[in-house]
Design a protein around this motif. Structure first.
Motif, PDB file in Angstrom:
ATOM      1  N   LEU A  36       0.838  -1.197   0.000  1.00 48.92           N
ATOM      2  CA  LEU A  36       0.000   0.000   0.000  1.00 48.92           C
ATOM      3  C   LEU A  36       0.874   1.249   0.000  1.00 48.92           C
ATOM      4  O   LEU A  36       0.420   2.331   0.340  1.00 48.92           O
ATOM      5  N   ASN A  37       2.110   1.087  -0.407  1.00 54.82           N
ATOM      6  CA  ASN A  37       3.096   2.173  -0.350  1.00 54.82           C
ATOM      7  C   ASN A  37       3.222   2.943  -1.647  1.00 54.82           C
ATOM      8  O   ASN A  37       3.767   4.044  -1.658  1.00 54.82           O
ATOM      9  N   ILE A  38       2.739   2.411  -2.754  1.00 57.80           N
ATOM     10  CA  ILE A  38       2.990   3.041  -4.046  1.00 57.80           C
ATOM     11  C   ILE A  38       1.758   2.899  -4.922  1.00 57.80           C
ATOM     12  O   ILE A  38       0.987   1.926  -4.798  1.00 57.80           O
ATOM     13  N   GLY A  39       1.559   3.876  -5.816  1.00 61.12           N
ATOM     14  CA  GLY A  39       0.372   3.894  -6.657  1.00 61.12           C
ATOM     15  C   GLY A  39       0.477   2.973  -7.850  1.00 61.12           C
ATOM     16  O   GLY A  39       0.434   3.426  -9.004  1.00 61.12           O
ATOM     17  N   GLN A  40       0.631   1.669  -7.598  1.00 61.95           N
ATOM     18  CA  GLN A  40       0.658   0.670  -8.663  1.00 61.95           C
ATOM     19  C   GLN A  40      -0.635  -0.144  -8.588  1.00 61.95           C
ATOM     20  O   GLN A  40      -0.739  -1.079  -7.795  1.00 61.95           O
ATOM     21  N   PRO A  41      -1.634   0.207  -9.390  1.00 60.23           N
ATOM     22  CA  PRO A  41      -2.920  -0.496  -9.292  1.00 60.23           C
ATOM     23  C   PRO A  41      -2.818  -1.953  -9.718  1.00 60.23           C
ATOM     24  O   PRO A  41      -1.970  -2.323 -10.544  1.00 60.23           O
ATOM     25  N   ASP A  42      -3.709  -2.783  -9.153  1.00 60.91           N
ATOM     26  CA  ASP A  42      -3.784  -4.174  -9.586  1.00 60.91           C
ATOM     27  C   ASP A  42      -4.900  -4.388 -10.609  1.00 60.91           C
ATOM     28  O   ASP A  42      -5.182  -5.511 -11.014  1.00 60.91           O
ATOM     29  N   ILE A  43      -5.532  -3.300 -11.039  1.00 61.13           N
ATOM     30  CA  ILE A  43      -6.586  -3.372 -12.046  1.00 61.13           C
ATOM     31  C   ILE A  43      -5.955  -3.606 -13.417  1.00 61.13           C
ATOM     32  O   ILE A  43      -4.950  -2.973 -13.760  1.00 61.13           O
ATOM     33  N   PRO A  44      -6.502  -4.511 -14.226  1.00 65.87           N
ATOM     34  CA  PRO A  44      -5.917  -4.769 -15.546  1.00 65.87           C
ATOM     35  C   PRO A  44      -5.902  -3.514 -16.422  1.00 65.87           C
ATOM     36  O   PRO A  44      -6.838  -2.711 -16.412  1.00 65.87           O
ATOM     37  N   THR A  45      -4.818  -3.352 -17.165  1.00 67.86           N
ATOM     38  CA  THR A  45      -4.756  -2.294 -18.167  1.00 67.86           C
ATOM     39  C   THR A  45      -5.903  -2.483 -19.165  1.00 67.86           C
ATOM     40  O   THR A  45      -6.283  -3.614 -19.463  1.00 67.86           O
ATOM     41  N   HIS A  46      -6.448  -1.384 -19.654  1.00 70.71           N
ATOM     42  CA  HIS A  46      -7.599  -1.396 -20.564  1.00 70.71           C
ATOM     43  C   HIS A  46      -7.560  -2.619 -21.493  1.00 70.71           C
ATOM     44  O   HIS A  46      -6.813  -2.643 -22.487  1.00 70.71           O
ATOM     45  N   PRO A  47      -8.348  -3.693 -21.222  1.00 70.80           N
ATOM     46  CA  PRO A  47      -8.194  -4.963 -21.962  1.00 70.80           C
ATOM     47  C   PRO A  47      -8.458  -4.846 -23.457  1.00 70.80           C
ATOM     48  O   PRO A  47      -7.738  -5.458 -24.261  1.00 70.80           O
ATOM     49  N   THR A  48      -9.468  -4.099 -23.847  1.00 71.88           N
ATOM     50  CA  THR A  48      -9.777  -3.978 -25.270  1.00 71.88           C
ATOM     51  C   THR A  48      -8.640  -3.299 -26.014  1.00 71.88           C
ATOM     52  O   THR A  48      -8.247  -3.722 -27.108  1.00 71.88           O
ATOM     53  N   ALA A  49      -8.091  -2.239 -25.403  1.00 73.35           N
ATOM     54  CA  ALA A  49      -6.979  -1.538 -26.035  1.00 73.35           C
ATOM     55  C   ALA A  49      -5.753  -2.437 -26.134  1.00 73.35           C
ATOM     56  O   ALA A  49      -5.040  -2.420 -27.147  1.00 73.35           O
ATOM     57  N   VAL A  50      -5.499  -3.221 -25.107  1.00 72.48           N
ATOM     58  CA  VAL A  50      -4.339  -4.129 -25.133  1.00 72.48           C
ATOM     59  C   VAL A  50      -4.482  -5.139 -26.261  1.00 72.48           C
ATOM     60  O   VAL A  50      -3.514  -5.447 -26.981  1.00 72.48           O
ATOM     61  N   ALA A  51      -5.694  -5.675 -26.443  1.00 79.55           N
ATOM     62  CA  ALA A  51      -5.925  -6.649 -27.517  1.00 79.55           C
ATOM     63  C   ALA A  51      -5.673  -6.011 -28.888  1.00 79.55           C
ATOM     64  O   ALA A  51      -5.046  -6.618 -29.769  1.00 79.55           O
ATOM     65  N   LYS A  52      -6.149  -4.776 -29.082  1.00 80.18           N
ATOM     66  CA  LYS A  52      -5.917  -4.076 -30.350  1.00 80.18           C
ATOM     67  C   LYS A  52      -4.435  -3.758 -30.531  1.00 80.18           C
ATOM     68  O   LYS A  52      -3.894  -3.839 -31.642  1.00 80.18           O
ATOM     69  N   PHE A  53      -3.780  -3.397 -29.435  1.00 80.39           N
ATOM     70  CA  PHE A  53      -2.362  -3.047 -29.485  1.00 80.39           C
ATOM     71  C   PHE A  53      -1.521  -4.225 -29.966  1.00 80.39           C
ATOM     72  O   PHE A  53      -0.579  -4.063 -30.746  1.00 80.39           O
ATOM     73  N   MET A 279      -6.325   3.314 -25.977  1.00 78.89           N
ATOM     74  CA  MET A 279      -7.046   3.331 -24.706  1.00 78.89           C
ATOM     75  C   MET A 279      -8.088   4.434 -24.656  1.00 78.89           C
ATOM     76  O   MET A 279      -9.059   4.350 -23.902  1.00 78.89           O
ATOM     77  N   LEU A 280      -7.898   5.500 -25.434  1.00 76.44           N
ATOM     78  CA  LEU A 280      -8.866   6.590 -25.463  1.00 76.44           C
ATOM     79  C   LEU A 280     -10.149   6.214 -26.205  1.00 76.44           C
ATOM     80  O   LEU A 280     -11.164   6.895 -26.076  1.00 76.44           O
ATOM     81  N   TYR A 286     -14.982   1.289 -19.340  1.00 75.87           N
ATOM     82  CA  TYR A 286     -13.778   0.918 -18.587  1.00 75.87           C
ATOM     83  C   TYR A 286     -13.537   1.900 -17.446  1.00 75.87           C
ATOM     84  O   TYR A 286     -13.341   1.504 -16.282  1.00 75.87           O
ATOM     85  N   LEU A 287     -13.555   3.202 -17.760  1.00 71.86           N
ATOM     86  CA  LEU A 287     -13.270   4.202 -16.735  1.00 71.86           C
ATOM     87  C   LEU A 287     -14.323   4.208 -15.642  1.00 71.86           C
ATOM     88  O   LEU A 287     -13.991   4.373 -14.459  1.00 71.86           O
ATOM     89  N   GLN A 288     -15.580   4.011 -15.997  1.00 69.46           N
ATOM     90  CA  GLN A 288     -16.619   3.977 -14.974  1.00 69.46           C
ATOM     91  C   GLN A 288     -16.434   2.773 -14.056  1.00 69.46           C
ATOM     92  O   GLN A 288     -16.600   2.874 -12.835  1.00 69.46           O
ATOM     93  N   GLY A 289     -16.066   1.631 -14.638  1.00 67.72           N
ATOM     94  CA  GLY A 289     -15.821   0.447 -13.820  1.00 67.72           C
ATOM     95  C   GLY A 289     -14.658   0.633 -12.864  1.00 67.72           C
ATOM     96  O   GLY A 289     -14.722   0.230 -11.699  1.00 67.72           O
ATOM     97  N   VAL A 290     -13.593   1.266 -13.356  1.00 69.30           N
ATOM     98  CA  VAL A 290     -12.435   1.526 -12.506  1.00 69.30           C
ATOM     99  C   VAL A 290     -12.804   2.490 -11.379  1.00 69.30           C
ATOM    100  O   VAL A 290     -12.426   2.284 -10.216  1.00 69.30           O
ATOM    101  N   LYS A 291     -13.550   3.523 -11.717  1.00 68.70           N
ATOM    102  CA  LYS A 291     -13.961   4.498 -10.701  1.00 68.70           C
ATOM    103  C   LYS A 291     -14.830   3.834  -9.638  1.00 68.70           C
ATOM    104  O   LYS A 291     -14.663   4.088  -8.433  1.00 68.70           O
TER     105      LYS A 291
END
Length: 411
Positions: A36-53, A279-280, A286-291
């Motif tokens: 809990l010391n650093i801002g490294q989220p465990d949420i997956p990077t935008h999955p749809t964007a990763v697949a396209k990437f 990702m944009l 995606y952003l609503q789910g993360v929020k």
């Protein structure tokens, strides 16, 4: 043998990374660490964007333009339009993470010996970047009892000297999670206009404002020549390794100055920009789910802290951090002890000690930052560790008198 620079020896250490050697040794013994010391989220990077990437065709990974790929800057222009911020693509400079944007701002807008006024506690790396640029950080202290709200504009004005060149804020705030109201921002805007200062806002946590819409300084009138915004994809899309940030400014002289530094380092990360552009696209769900996820995590940590005797906290309005006061005399020693001498069923928790987020000596000695970047189940276990640790820590002090104030503030 040759001697290394004095500058390198005096640069401030990162409060969220300085304990990593202790964590590495603890992990080597088989101890599980809840980070809990650093801002490294465990949420997956935008999955749809990763697949396209992964399907992008390319044969040569070439330099991008020094100010960023044109199509990505145009996509960012459309992104800011969602917040009723009208920009041209040329007013957006792409950087190697938000960190480079901060450094470019300091190097472009201030000279050695100049001053920036920053509400504390603040993002600890401001200290380091200011040190590198020969700039003095002038803190103005925000109080935990008031939920780290900004002091009155008059208090900022009292800090201004002939060397003051800018007011710098983070909104939503890292490390406190405080979100600043339109009234507070208007007050600072009046100060920077009156004294002809720059107004720099680090808005990398823009999407994580839980209780009210974020107020960007780019929405404020009369700041076209004053406002500089720092942004990044790292936290928004859980893509900290992409290293893609942005500096947004309508002041042509500032952009020309930034571009000189940008050309010297050649180009920002090409692959990161391509991923960021993807990702944009269609990122609303995606952003609503993360929020929603972070809102639940915030509520979990706040509920658990409120139940711990002697701990004072508040409900943060944004980002994914909470700054809490603990019944300890030395938060640096407490964080060390957690890693070296404590475990709860084979696990411990890693926090960031408070002093590193202040410029005023002596502040933060009984405070720590918590980054609620783990899933709720892991956060519950981490809070179990923390609660058990506070009962056993040899340096525990008497319960703070403000423990009941946190419940009052939340109402």
């Amino acid at each position: 043998m040759p001697h290394i620079s004095q500058r390198s020896q005096s640069v401030p250490l990162s409060p969220f990374r300085k304990l990593i050697p202790l964590a590495d040794r603890a992990r080597a013994t088989g101890k599980h660490i809840y980070h809990l010391n650093i801002g490294q989220p465990d949420i997956p990077t935008h999955p749809t964007a990763v697949a396209k990437f992964r399907q992008l065709p390319w044969e040569i990974l070439d330099y991008s333009p020094s100010n960023g790929i044109d199509s990505y800057r145009e996509a960012l222009r459309e992104y800011y339009a969602r917040f009723e911020v009208t920009l041209s693509a040329d007013e957006i400079m792409i950087t190697t993470g938000g960190s480079e944007a901060i450094l470019f701002f300091l190097l472009s807008c201030l000279d050695p010996g100049d001053e920036i006024i920053v509400p504390e506690p603040f993002y600890a790396n401001y200290n380091g970047f200011a040190h590198m640029a020969g700039i003095r950080v002038v803190p103005i202290t925000c109080d935990i009892e008031r939920g780290f709200r900004l002091p009155a504009p008059e208090e900022f004005a009292q800090k201004i000297t002939p060397r003051t060149k800018a007011i710098v804020i983070t909104n939503p705030n890292n490390p406190t999670g405080a979100c600043y109201s339109r009234v507070a921002l208007d007050g600072l805007a009046a100060i920077v206009r009156e004294h002809d200062l720059f107004f720099c806002a680090d808005e990398v946590y823009r999407e994580f404002s839980y209780d009210s819409p974020l107020q960007s300084i780019l929405q404020l009138p009369g700041l076209d020549q004053h406002a500089v915004v720092i942004d990044s994809v790292s936290k928004r899309y859980s893509a900290t390794g992409a290293r893609v940030g942005a500096l947004i400014c309508r002041n042509a002289s500032v952009r020309e100055s930034v571009d000189r530094y940008a050309k010297l380092r050649l180009s920002p990360p090409g692959l990161g920009q391509r991923l960021s552009e993807l990702m944009l696209q269609d990122d609303g769900a995606y952003l609503q789910g993360v929020k929603d996820d972070y809102t639940l995590r915030r509520d979990t940590v706040y509920r658990r802290l409120q139940a711990m005797p002697g701990v004072f906290s508040y409900k943060p309005g944004g980002a994914f951090y909470c700054f809490a006061r603990f019944p300890v005399a030395d938060s640096e020693d407490f964080c060390r002890w957690l890693l070296e001498e404590f475990d709860h069923h084979g696990a411990t928790v890693m926090l960031s000690p408070g002093p590193g987020f202040y410029a005023t000596p002596g502040l933060g000695q009984d405070e720590c930052r918590i980054a609620y970047v783990l899933n709720v189940d892991d956060l519950e276990r981490a809070m179990d560790c923390l609660q058990a640790a506070l009962l056993l820590y040899p340096g525990r002090t008497a319960s703070v008198a403000t423990a009941d104030l946190g419940s009052h503030l939340a109402q």
